[in-house]
Design a protein around this motif. Structure first.
Motif, PDB file in Angstrom:
ATOM      1  N   ARG A 261      -2.786  -9.750   8.646  1.00  0.00           N
ATOM      2  CA  ARG A 261      -3.756 -10.657   8.880  1.00  0.00           C
ATOM      3  C   ARG A 261      -4.747  -9.840  10.008  1.00  0.00           C
ATOM      4  N   THR A 262      -3.986  -9.536  10.970  1.00  0.00           N
ATOM      5  CA  THR A 262      -4.899  -9.058  13.044  1.00  0.00           C
ATOM      6  C   THR A 262      -4.296  -7.300  12.870  1.00  0.00           C
ATOM      7  N   PHE A 263      -5.104  -6.755  13.531  1.00  0.00           N
ATOM      8  CA  PHE A 263      -5.516  -5.975  13.767  1.00  0.00           C
ATOM      9  C   PHE A 263      -3.914  -5.155  14.992  1.00  0.00           C
ATOM     10  N   SER A 264      -3.377  -4.772  14.570  1.00  0.00           N
ATOM     11  CA  SER A 264      -2.236  -4.332  15.725  1.00  0.00           C
ATOM     12  C   SER A 264      -2.027  -2.804  15.508  1.00  0.00           C
ATOM     13  N   LEU A 265      -0.708  -2.350  16.445  1.00  0.00           N
ATOM     14  CA  LEU A 265      -0.757  -0.985  16.348  1.00  0.00           C
ATOM     15  C   LEU A 265       0.230  -0.612  15.253  1.00  0.00           C
ATOM     16  N   LYS A 266       0.552  -1.315  14.747  1.00  0.00           N
ATOM     17  CA  LYS A 266       2.024  -1.223  13.586  1.00  0.00           C
ATOM     18  C   LYS A 266       0.682  -0.577  12.342  1.00  0.00           C
ATOM     19  N   GLY A 267       0.156  -1.138  12.341  1.00  0.00           N
ATOM     20  CA  GLY A 267      -0.536  -1.520  10.741  1.00  0.00           C
ATOM     21  C   GLY A 267      -1.386  -0.015  10.867  1.00  0.00           C
ATOM     22  N   MET A 268      -1.649   0.040  11.567  1.00  0.00           N
ATOM     23  CA  MET A 268      -2.929   0.979  12.521  1.00  0.00           C
ATOM     24  C   MET A 268      -1.555   3.102  11.710  1.00  0.00           C
ATOM     25  N   THR A 269       0.030   2.725  12.283  1.00  0.00           N
ATOM     26  CA  THR A 269       0.054   3.974  12.108  1.00  0.00           C
ATOM     27  C   THR A 269       0.549   3.493  10.850  1.00  0.00           C
ATOM     28  N   THR A 270       0.973   2.851  10.141  1.00  0.00           N
ATOM     29  CA  THR A 270       1.163   2.470   8.602  1.00  0.00           C
ATOM     30  C   THR A 270      -0.067   3.363   7.883  1.00  0.00           C
ATOM     31  N   LYS A 271      -1.399   2.691   7.982  1.00  0.00           N
ATOM     32  CA  LYS A 271      -2.939   3.858   7.897  1.00  0.00           C
ATOM     33  C   LYS A 271      -2.572   5.527   7.517  1.00  0.00           C
ATOM     34  N   LEU A 272      -1.526   5.200   9.012  1.00  0.00           N
ATOM     35  CA  LEU A 272      -1.657   7.046   9.097  1.00  0.00           C
ATOM     36  C   LEU A 272      -0.865   8.111   8.520  1.00  0.00           C
ATOM     37  N   PHE A 273       0.527   7.075   8.630  1.00  0.00           N
ATOM     38  CA  PHE A 273       1.611   7.736   8.415  1.00  0.00           C
ATOM     39  C   PHE A 273       2.030   6.783   7.121  1.00  0.00           C
ATOM     40  N   GLY A 274       1.318   6.417   6.022  1.00  0.00           N
ATOM     41  CA  GLY A 274       2.554   5.996   5.220  1.00  0.00           C
ATOM     42  C   GLY A 274       3.028   4.577   5.547  1.00  0.00           C
ATOM     43  N   GLN A 275       3.299   4.704   3.458  1.00  0.00           N
ATOM     44  CA  GLN A 275       3.770   2.469   4.195  1.00  0.00           C
ATOM     45  C   GLN A 275       5.708   3.019   4.434  1.00  0.00           C
ATOM     46  N   GLU A 276       6.143   1.931   4.405  1.00  0.00           N
ATOM     47  CA  GLU A 276       7.615   1.989   4.846  1.00  0.00           C
ATOM     48  C   GLU A 276       8.226   1.986   3.334  1.00  0.00           C
ATOM     49  N   THR A 277       9.668   2.354   3.328  1.00  0.00           N
ATOM     50  CA  THR A 277      10.124   2.017   2.282  1.00  0.00           C
ATOM     51  C   THR A 277      10.513   0.809   2.458  1.00  0.00           C
ATOM     52  N   PRO A 278      10.726   0.678   0.716  1.00  0.00           N
ATOM     53  CA  PRO A 278      11.557  -1.552   0.844  1.00  0.00           C
ATOM     54  C   PRO A 278      12.617  -1.549   2.012  1.00  0.00           C
ATOM     55  N   GLU A 279      13.452  -0.518   2.167  1.00  0.00           N
ATOM     56  CA  GLU A 279      15.059  -0.701   2.639  1.00  0.00           C
ATOM     57  C   GLU A 279      14.366  -0.451   4.118  1.00  0.00           C
ATOM     58  N   GLN A 280      13.318  -0.041   4.988  1.00  0.00           N
ATOM     59  CA  GLN A 280      12.936  -0.152   6.268  1.00  0.00           C
ATOM     60  C   GLN A 280      12.674  -1.352   6.387  1.00  0.00           C
ATOM     61  N   ARG A 281      11.201  -1.720   5.096  1.00  0.00           N
ATOM     62  CA  ARG A 281      10.592  -3.233   5.726  1.00  0.00           C
ATOM     63  C   ARG A 281      12.443  -4.533   4.882  1.00  0.00           C
ATOM     64  N   GLU A 282      12.597  -4.493   4.933  1.00  0.00           N
ATOM     65  CA  GLU A 282      14.584  -5.504   4.463  1.00  0.00           C
ATOM     66  C   GLU A 282      14.145  -5.097   6.313  1.00  0.00           C
ATOM     67  N   ALA A 283      15.379  -4.079   6.912  1.00  0.00           N
ATOM     68  CA  ALA A 283      15.895  -3.969   7.710  1.00  0.00           C
ATOM     69  C   ALA A 283      15.003  -4.594   8.912  1.00  0.00           C
ATOM     70  N   ARG A 284      13.644  -4.558   8.332  1.00  0.00           N
ATOM     71  CA  ARG A 284      12.618  -5.473  10.232  1.00  0.00           C
ATOM     72  C   ARG A 284      12.448  -6.944   9.619  1.00  0.00           C
TER      73      ARG A 284
END
Length: 364
Positions: A265-288
């Motif tokens: 919903r809002t701008f974040s450094l994490k969101g910009m990193t995801t756009k640059l280097f690709g999506q996290e894996t499902p396992e990484q997302r679940e851990a977070r």
């Protein structure tokens, strides 16, 4: 140097928390030790309107009275003020049970006080939702301090003028005495009238020194204004912590929701990193998500605890503020009545002097 020390003869016995009564002798305390005691009480009893200390150096004094903090009269008045400070604590239903206060009265007094909480009390916090009651209390304390300061200044000016009026009567005494030397039939009457004027002129010194004790009673509540503001600052600090905790919890919930839905919903450094280097894996997302959920649970518990702490603080603070208001109304009423009675008595003495002078003139 120990000229600032005070000998305490306050209590023949001090009731300890275990019920034992310990006989006390006299103790020497520096003014700085009283400051340490009060700083301790401010930190550990933030919801209480802690009694103030008397002034370390004289303020609001009429110009003929010494403002030297080593002046014997001022030291004695300050000793009385420090004794009153201890009596205020001893009569308080909560502070009187404190172990450090007991040690202050009975033993060598050493303790370490971390100043971080004192600094926090002196800091300024801008809260989003201030409690109107504490805001009003802060405004009241400012106005109380302003009114009493003005009253003390007026009293000092009146004392200066009154001193001049009384001392001028000494000129009457000198003139009547000189006149009596050249008059045979009128000499005795003039000499007696001059004597009454001299006595009247010299009486003002003791009168105005006694009047300083009434001024000290007003000064105590001048300094109480700062004690009220300390309670308000502590509430602001707690409210600020509560708002920061709520804001942090809301942020974590939003992050968790964004991770679960895959929408940002809002701008974040994490969101910009995801756009640059690709999506996290499902396992990484679940851990977070799991870590965030744990942090959210901790945050909710912390927020609940801070809410309970805040409500308890407000409850205890207002109970003590009500106690303070009753004490203030009673003390100031007594002080002002005593001051009025003193002024009436002083005026009656003036009338009596001139009545005596009139009788002297009538016998000439």
């Amino acid at each position: 140097m120990y000229e600032t020390c005070v000998v305490l003869f306050l209590f023949r016995s001090v009731e300890h928390t275990d019920g034992q009564s310990v006989l006390t002798d006299s103790l020497w305390r520096r003014y700085s030790e009283f400051e340490l005691l009060r700083s301790y009480l401010l930190v550990y009893y933030p919801h209480i309107v802690v009694p103030p200390l008397p002034e370390k150096r004289a303020e609001f004094v009429w110009h003929k009275l010494s403002a030297d903090n080593m002046d014997p009269d001022f030291v004695e008045r300050r000793r009385i003020g420090l004794e009153n400070f201890l009596l205020r604590i001893a009569s308080h239903p909560i502070l009187c049970r404190d172990k450090i206060f007991y040690l202050f009265l009975t033993q060598v007094f050493f303790f370490y006080l971390a100043d971080s909480r004192l600094k926090a009390l002196n800091a300024t916090f801008r809260v989003k939702n201030p409690d109107k009651r504490f805001t009003d209390l802060k405004h009241y304390s400012d106005e109380l301090q302003s009114v009493i300061s003005h009253l003390l200044r007026v009293r000092a000016r009146v004392a200066d003028r009154l001193y001049g009026v009384y001392k001028v009567h000494g000129n009457y005494g000198r003139v009547f005495s000189e006149w009596s030397a050249i008059e045979k039939e009128m000499g005795d009457g003039l000499q007696s009238a001059g004597h009454h004027m001299d006595v009247y002129a010299s009486s003002i010194d003791d009168i105005l020194e006694d009047e300083e004790h009434y001024a000290d009673q007003l000064k105590e509540y001048l300094f109480y204004a700062e004690a009220l503001r300390a309670v308000c600052r502590k509430h602001e600090l707690m409210q600020y912590d509560l708002e920061m905790a709520a804001q942090d919890l809301a942020s974590k919930k939003q992050q968790c929701e964004e991770l679960a839905t895959g929408t940002v919903r809002t701008f974040s450094l994490k969101g910009m990193t995801t756009k640059l280097f690709g999506q996290e894996t499902p396992e990484q997302r679940e851990a977070r998500i799991k870590v965030l959920e744990e942090q959210i649970n901790e945050g909710e518990q912390q927020l609940k605890s801070k809410n309970l702490e805040g409500r308890e603080f407000v409850k205890n603070a207002w109970a003590d503020i009500e106690r303070f208001k009753e004490q203030k109304n009673r003390d100031l009423k007594e002080a002002l009545i005593s001051y009025a009675v003193m002024q009436i008595s002083m005026c009656k003495k003036g009338i009596q002097v001139w009545t005596n002078a009139k009788e002297c003139f009538s016998k000439m």
